[in-house]
Write a protein that holds these residues in place. Structure first.
Motif, short mmCIF file in Angstrom:
data_model
loop_
_atom_site.label_atom_id
_atom_site.label_comp_id
_atom_site.label_asym_id
_atom_site.label_seq_id
_atom_site.Cartn_x
_atom_site.Cartn_y
_atom_site.Cartn_z
N VAL A 1 0.84 -1.19 0.00
CA VAL A 1 0.00 0.00 0.00
C VAL A 1 0.88 1.24 0.00
CG1 VAL A 1 -1.83 -1.20 1.26
CG2 VAL A 1 -0.15 0.15 2.53
N ALA A 2 0.27 2.37 -0.35
CA ALA A 2 0.91 3.68 -0.22
C ALA A 2 0.24 4.40 0.94
CB ALA A 2 0.76 4.49 -1.50
N ILE A 3 1.04 4.93 1.85
CA ILE A 3 0.48 5.60 3.02
C ILE A 3 0.09 7.03 2.66
CG2 ILE A 3 0.85 6.28 5.41
CD1 ILE A 3 0.81 3.26 4.97
N GLU A 4 -1.17 7.34 2.86
CA GLU A 4 -1.68 8.68 2.56
C GLU A 4 -1.55 9.60 3.77
OE1 GLU A 4 -5.75 10.71 0.72
OE2 GLU A 4 -5.87 8.78 1.76
N LYS A 5 -1.89 9.11 4.95
CA LYS A 5 -1.85 9.92 6.17
C LYS A 5 -1.04 9.20 7.24
CE LYS A 5 -6.52 11.81 5.44
NZ LYS A 5 -7.87 11.93 6.03
#
Length: 235
Positions: A86-90
């Motif tokens: 995943v890509a961390i948004e927050k």
């Protein structure tokens, strides 16, 4: 074009380092040239303290065009298979604050920090990906960073109630903070090695998580190389 790739440990990105050793020119220790891009590899150390020091020291001397943090982590979402990248948004600092009897209060709760003070958006360190040069196709995740990895039901319940986290790491917030402060386009890649639950390492899938992480990291670097090569030719 210069790219920073950082990880807490060499174990997490060893396959990527092997890729660089066999497919790029090694300029110096931890520095590689692949086509038209220069890649610096920074093993920052485990936890926010080591990450903050290593990044601070590096960024005082270098100005990368983009930065990538790659690592494994735990997830609170049992509908995500282990090995998911995943890509961390927050990001949230989830254990920096004070205990008030049986309650945890972070620095926003006790008003030592104010919501949306730079570089926070509300109480979050947000990556909006607006300056990221590639299309972002990975699932986005809400992350928390902790100094003490969660392994008890009360701690997990408290974190879920307060931050609604999806991924837990020990370094992500420090990376987001540094990149936001320095206005560096960035992405934090996390591959899920375990579920956040009462600690049982027999259930963890670290080899698969590392494999998937490095495949995504290598693919991202190759895409960046292609992107910057085209940009140079069209300049």
């Amino acid at each position: 074009m210069k790219i920073l790739v950082t990880a807490a440990t060499s174990l997490e990105i060893q396959p990527f380092i092997h890729f660089l050793e066999h497919n790029s020119q090694q300029v110096s220790n931890h520095k590689y040239r692949l086509s038209d891009i220069e890649i610096d590899v920074l093993i920052a150390g485990i936890g926010m303290m080591h990450t903050a020091f290593s990044l601070g020291k590096y960024l005082s001397l270098h100005s990368p065009h983009v930065a990538i943090q790659a690592g494994i982590g735990g997830t609170f979402r049992h509908d995500w298979p282990l090995g998911t990248v995943v890509a961390i948004e927050k990001e949230h600092l989830a254990d920096l604050g004070a205990e008030d009897n049986d309650q945890f209060k972070d620095l926003f709760d006790i008003q030592l920090w104010q919501a949306s003070q730079h570089p926070f958006t509300g109480i979050s360190l947000v990556n909006d990906f607006k300056c990221w040069p590639l299309q972002q196709n990975l699932p986005l995740a809400n992350g928390i960073s902790v100094n003490l990895v969660s392994g008890s039901a009360p701690t997990i319940a408290r974190l879920e109630a307060k931050y609604q986290p999806e991924v837990e790491s020990m370094e992500g917030a420090a990376f987001h903070y540094a990149c936001l402060q320095e206005n560096i386009p960035f992405i934090q890649l996390r591959s899920i090695s375990n579920y956040v639950e009462i600690r049982d390492k027999s259930k963890w899938q670290i080899p698969q998580a590392v494999k998937n992480l490095n495949e995504e990291l290598t693919n991202t670097i190759q895409q960046l190389s292609h992107h910057y090569s085209l940009a140079t030719k069209n300049f």
